[in-house]
Write an enzyme that holds these catalytic residues in place. Sequence first.
Site, PDB file in Angstrom:
ATOM      1  N   HIS A  29       0.874  -1.172   0.000  1.00 39.60           N
ATOM      2  CA  HIS A  29       0.000   0.000   0.000  1.00 39.60           C
ATOM      3  C   HIS A  29       0.905   1.214   0.000  1.00 39.60           C
ATOM      4  O   HIS A  29       1.739   1.386   0.881  1.00 39.60           O
ATOM      5  CB  HIS A  29      -0.913   0.014   1.230  1.00 39.60           C
ATOM      6  CG  HIS A  29      -1.832   1.197   1.232  1.00 39.60           C
ATOM      7  ND1 HIS A  29      -3.037   1.178   0.586  1.00 39.60           N
ATOM      8  CD2 HIS A  29      -1.714   2.426   1.777  1.00 39.60           C
ATOM      9  CE1 HIS A  29      -3.640   2.339   0.745  1.00 39.60           C
ATOM     10  NE2 HIS A  29      -2.852   3.131   1.454  1.00 39.60           N
ATOM     11  N   CYS A  30       0.770   2.064  -0.996  1.00 38.98           N
ATOM     12  CA  CYS A  30       1.610   3.244  -1.118  1.00 38.98           C
ATOM     13  C   CYS A  30       0.935   4.423  -0.435  1.00 38.98           C
ATOM     14  O   CYS A  30      -0.108   4.883  -0.896  1.00 38.98           O
ATOM     15  CB  CYS A  30       1.886   3.568  -2.587  1.00 38.98           C
ATOM     16  SG  CYS A  30       2.967   4.986  -2.788  1.00 38.98           S
ATOM     17  N   PRO A  31       1.516   4.948   0.649  1.00 42.25           N
ATOM     18  CA  PRO A  31       0.889   6.083   1.323  1.00 42.25           C
ATOM     19  C   PRO A  31       0.987   7.378   0.512  1.00 42.25           C
ATOM     20  O   PRO A  31       0.223   8.302   0.746  1.00 42.25           O
ATOM     21  CB  PRO A  31       1.668   6.195   2.636  1.00 42.25           C
ATOM     22  CG  PRO A  31       2.991   5.581   2.350  1.00 42.25           C
ATOM     23  CD  PRO A  31       2.735   4.511   1.332  1.00 42.25           C
ATOM     24  N   ASN A  48      -1.875   6.985  -1.766  1.00 42.42           N
ATOM     25  CA  ASN A  48      -3.026   6.538  -0.980  1.00 42.42           C
ATOM     26  C   ASN A  48      -3.806   5.458  -1.716  1.00 42.42           C
ATOM     27  O   ASN A  48      -5.022   5.489  -1.798  1.00 42.42           O
ATOM     28  CB  ASN A  48      -3.927   7.730  -0.627  1.00 42.42           C
ATOM     29  CG  ASN A  48      -4.833   7.412   0.540  1.00 42.42           C
ATOM     30  OD1 ASN A  48      -4.446   6.674   1.429  1.00 42.42           O
ATOM     31  ND2 ASN A  48      -6.039   7.949   0.531  1.00 42.42           N
ATOM     32  N   ASN A  49      -3.073   4.495  -2.260  1.00 41.15           N
ATOM     33  CA  ASN A  49      -3.683   3.416  -3.018  1.00 41.15           C
ATOM     34  C   ASN A  49      -2.762   2.201  -2.957  1.00 41.15           C
ATOM     35  O   ASN A  49      -1.569   2.341  -2.698  1.00 41.15           O
ATOM     36  CB  ASN A  49      -3.895   3.851  -4.474  1.00 41.15           C
ATOM     37  CG  ASN A  49      -4.966   3.057  -5.169  1.00 41.15           C
ATOM     38  OD1 ASN A  49      -5.502   2.086  -4.626  1.00 41.15           O
ATOM     39  ND2 ASN A  49      -5.307   3.461  -6.382  1.00 41.15           N
TER      40      ASN A  49
END
Length: 171
Positions: free
Chosen positions: A162-164, A167-168
């Site tokens: 999950h890439c902060p 946000n996805n």
Amino acid sequence: MTAFDVLLSLFCCCLDEENNPCECIECPVSMAHLGVWACILLPAAVFIFGALPYLWLHTSMAVCTVPLLFLVASLTFLVLACCADPGIIPRREVIVGTNSLLRVQSALGYNPLGAPNGKGPVIPDEMKKQGYRWCATCRIVRPPRASHCSACDNCVLCWDHHCPFVNNCVG
């Protein structure tokens, strides 16, 4: 209300009387995500309102348009990364509620609800050997390489992380 509270209210679901994010609904945007937008938009605003008027009058048009094209491209690709579907597998409630079992089954190539027996869904032994697992949260059978993302609270095909910053999930 500070400028940060105003910015946070634009991205959060709700604020209580003291301008704090409501505890009943989590804020869907991380601070890293807001930081990415700030790192792009703040220097862009400085350039557009500070340097661009001078460059427009004293240099060629290419010097002005090339950075603006890069800004538009950066914002476009960031929005596309933020809004892209990483391969979310619908939850049991969604599949049953929308009556889309046949469509999901044809897309995935197996029955994501599992084989019913009296107590609950069962994964056939041949599917277990291939790496199919049961997701207790989504209540579906997930294929190999799929994983449940705790940040998005969804099962994602070929889940990586999950890439902060966008946000996805990356899947």
